[in-house]
Design a protein around this motif. Structure first.
Motif, PDB file in Angstrom:
ATOM      1  N   ASP A  68       0.812  -1.215   0.000  1.00 53.37           N
ATOM      2  CA  ASP A  68       0.000   0.000   0.000  1.00 53.37           C
ATOM      3  C   ASP A  68       0.847   1.266   0.000  1.00 53.37           C
ATOM      4  O   ASP A  68       0.328   2.359  -0.218  1.00 53.37           O
ATOM      5  N   ARG A  69       2.143   1.117   0.256  1.00 50.36           N
ATOM      6  CA  ARG A  69       3.010   2.295   0.384  1.00 50.36           C
ATOM      7  C   ARG A  69       3.971   2.474  -0.782  1.00 50.36           C
ATOM      8  O   ARG A  69       4.658   3.491  -0.861  1.00 50.36           O
ATOM      9  N   ARG A  72       3.293  -1.562  -6.478  1.00 44.66           N
ATOM     10  CA  ARG A  72       3.024  -2.993  -6.316  1.00 44.66           C
ATOM     11  C   ARG A  72       3.804  -3.813  -7.332  1.00 44.66           C
ATOM     12  O   ARG A  72       4.255  -4.925  -7.023  1.00 44.66           O
ATOM     13  N   ALA A 124      -3.925  -6.855  -5.250  1.00 42.36           N
ATOM     14  CA  ALA A 124      -4.025  -5.402  -5.093  1.00 42.36           C
ATOM     15  C   ALA A 124      -3.742  -4.674  -6.397  1.00 42.36           C
ATOM     16  O   ALA A 124      -4.225  -3.556  -6.622  1.00 42.36           O
ATOM     17  N   GLY A 207      -6.066  -1.691   8.648  1.00 40.78           N
ATOM     18  CA  GLY A 207      -6.443  -2.722   7.683  1.00 40.78           C
ATOM     19  C   GLY A 207      -7.236  -3.834   8.328  1.00 40.78           C
ATOM     20  O   GLY A 207      -8.270  -4.273   7.804  1.00 40.78           O
ATOM     21  N   SER A 338      -8.294   1.382  -3.049  1.00 46.05           N
ATOM     22  CA  SER A 338      -6.993   1.014  -3.584  1.00 46.05           C
ATOM     23  C   SER A 338      -5.881   1.219  -2.570  1.00 46.05           C
ATOM     24  O   SER A 338      -4.921   0.454  -2.516  1.00 46.05           O
ATOM     25  N   THR A 339      -6.013   2.254  -1.731  1.00 43.97           N
ATOM     26  CA  THR A 339      -4.957   2.563  -0.759  1.00 43.97           C
ATOM     27  C   THR A 339      -4.838   1.520   0.337  1.00 43.97           C
ATOM     28  O   THR A 339      -3.873   1.543   1.097  1.00 43.97           O
ATOM     29  N   MET A 340      -5.815   0.603   0.437  1.00 40.42           N
ATOM     30  CA  MET A 340      -5.809  -0.383   1.518  1.00 40.42           C
ATOM     31  C   MET A 340      -5.809  -1.826   1.006  1.00 40.42           C
ATOM     32  O   MET A 340      -5.811  -2.772   1.793  1.00 40.42           O
ATOM     33  N   ARG A 343      -3.052  -4.303   2.453  1.00 39.92           N
ATOM     34  CA  ARG A 343      -3.253  -4.718   3.837  1.00 39.92           C
ATOM     35  C   ARG A 343      -4.442  -5.673   3.970  1.00 39.92           C
ATOM     36  O   ARG A 343      -4.382  -6.650   4.720  1.00 39.92           O
TER      37      ARG A 343
END
Length: 406
Positions: A68-69, A72, A124, A207, A338-340, A343
């Protein structure tokens, strides 16, 4: 997907096939090398298997947070590169006759770390590569590759080891893993917004809290956990039960177990039709329902002993839960921002992986106390429970995919 899949997804799909094949080859080759080269016994093989499962419990959440950071695609490439490096070192040690159980454990652990990173980032990444209405078909393609690798990998590894030794199996797995990295390098990942970063533990907590508080994700998580416990209860007792009670020989036992892989392939191929003909909530319930019939078929061997019912059971166990994997992953992608996504995928991977040793230990204890037949009946009760959880949930009322989370 009725239209041709987007080119970036095709790169992901082929990379996934190469990575899954490398994983299955190496998972089969490591214990073969341990036995044939090092003379390892059950204790050493069990130790190696345990070491290779640890990353799923220890690192799924941290790697999901990374998904998420950061990019991907980059996380997947680095993870697969780690697996490729571990395979090449294994190959070098075999060729140099310096292989040992300790090195097999360390390198197997590193390879499994690569598997975890690849596994949490892949689902993801998919929503960024295909349209929302093509998610189920895209996930089906990825799971079909996993099914094919699961079915063919062990047999191919055994043939290669028998023909040319463990070095050939590790060499092919290494080439496949490097190919997966190369295909990922050709994939263009669209820029995405990143959520504000907090302390890593707070992000992980967010998450897990999101999954547990979500009316659709929580019952899916619980269903998956109970399914995995029940499946490993059954696995713990099946082989001794098949030999001692059903009177099956090694070849017949192998045939029944192989039907699981055949069922996985059939399930992956049929999922798109299931999704097309049923409301989406009902399509998700197909897997847990079929698992009940599979467990009932296995329990029926207590009354009608024989390989046919056992083979049917394993085929259904492969087919139905494959429909579940594809449809539940699609729903998870649809309702999660999408940001999670990294997790959330990691939460599911951690819980499912953690349920497996619980099921194996429970099955072993029940089998030791009351016999392998009790494992079959306990597993049937567990599969009834997991179906009950999902049938009683809000998932049942879904006619189509919910609107994607913002």
């Amino acid at each position: 997907m009725t239209a041709a899949p987007p080119r970036p997804f095709l790169y992901l799909a082929w990379s996934n096939l190469a990575a899954q094949s490398a994983e299955q080859l190496s998972l089969a080759a490591v214990p073969l090398a341990a036995v044939l080269v090092l003379g390892a016994g059950p204790g050493e093989i069990g130790f190696l298997a345990a070491i290779q499962t640890l990353p799923f419990l220890l690192l799924s959440m941290p790697l999901g947070l990374l998904a998420d950071r950061m990019s991907r695609r980059r996380l997947m490439a680095c993870s697969e590169g780690l697996r490729a490096a571990s395979l090449l070192v294994l190959l070098g040690m075999v060729l140099a006759s310096k292989l040992g159980i300790g090195w097999l454990a360390v390198l197997g652990f590193l390879g499994a770390v690569g598997t975890v990173g690849f596994s949490v980032a892949t689902p993801a990444l998919v929503p960024a590569l295909v349209p929302r209405d093509a998610l189920a078909a895209a996930n089906g393609r990825l799971e079909l590759a996993r099914s094919a690798a699961f079915t063919a990998g062990p047999a191919l590894a055994g043939a290669l080891v028998a023909w040319a030794g463990a070095s050939m199996a590790f060499a092919l797995a290494g080439v496949l893993s490097i190919s997966a990295v190369g295909l990922l390098q050709r994939l263009t990942e669209a820029p995405r917004a990143f959520a504000a970063q907090h302390h890593p533990l707070l992000d992980v907590r967010d998450g897990a809290r999101f999954v547990w508080q979500h009316e659709l994700l929580r019952p899916m998580l619980m269903t998956g956990a109970v399914f995995n416990i029940s499946w490993f209860v059954l696995q713990a007792g099946y082989v001794p039960y098949a030999v001692q009670v059903l009177g099956l020989g090694a070849q017949a036992v192998g045939f029944t177990l192989a039907m699981y892989g055949a069922g996985m392939v059939a399930g992956a191929l049929l999922t798109s039709r299931v999704v097309a003909y049923l409301p989406f909530g009902r399509a998700i319930q197909v897997g847990p329902a079929v698992a009940v019939f599979a467990a009932a078929a296995m329990a029926a061997t207590l009354i009608v002993p024989g390989a046919s019912l056992a083979a049917l059971s394993f085929f259904l166990f492969g087919a139905g839960p494959m429909v579940w994997t594809i449809t539940s992953t699609t729903l998870r992608q649809s309702v999660t921002a999408s940001t999670m996504l990294g997790r959330v995928s990691a939460v599911f991977l951690t819980i499912n992986a953690g349920a497996r040793p619980i099921g194996a230990a429970l099955g072993g204890a029940v089998g030791a106390a009351w016999g392998e037949s009790a494992c079959l009946l306990l597993a049937l009760a567990g599969f009834l429970l997991q179906a009950g959880i999902i049938f009683a949930s809000r998932v049942a009322g879904l006619h189509r995919l919910p609107v994607a989370a913002a």
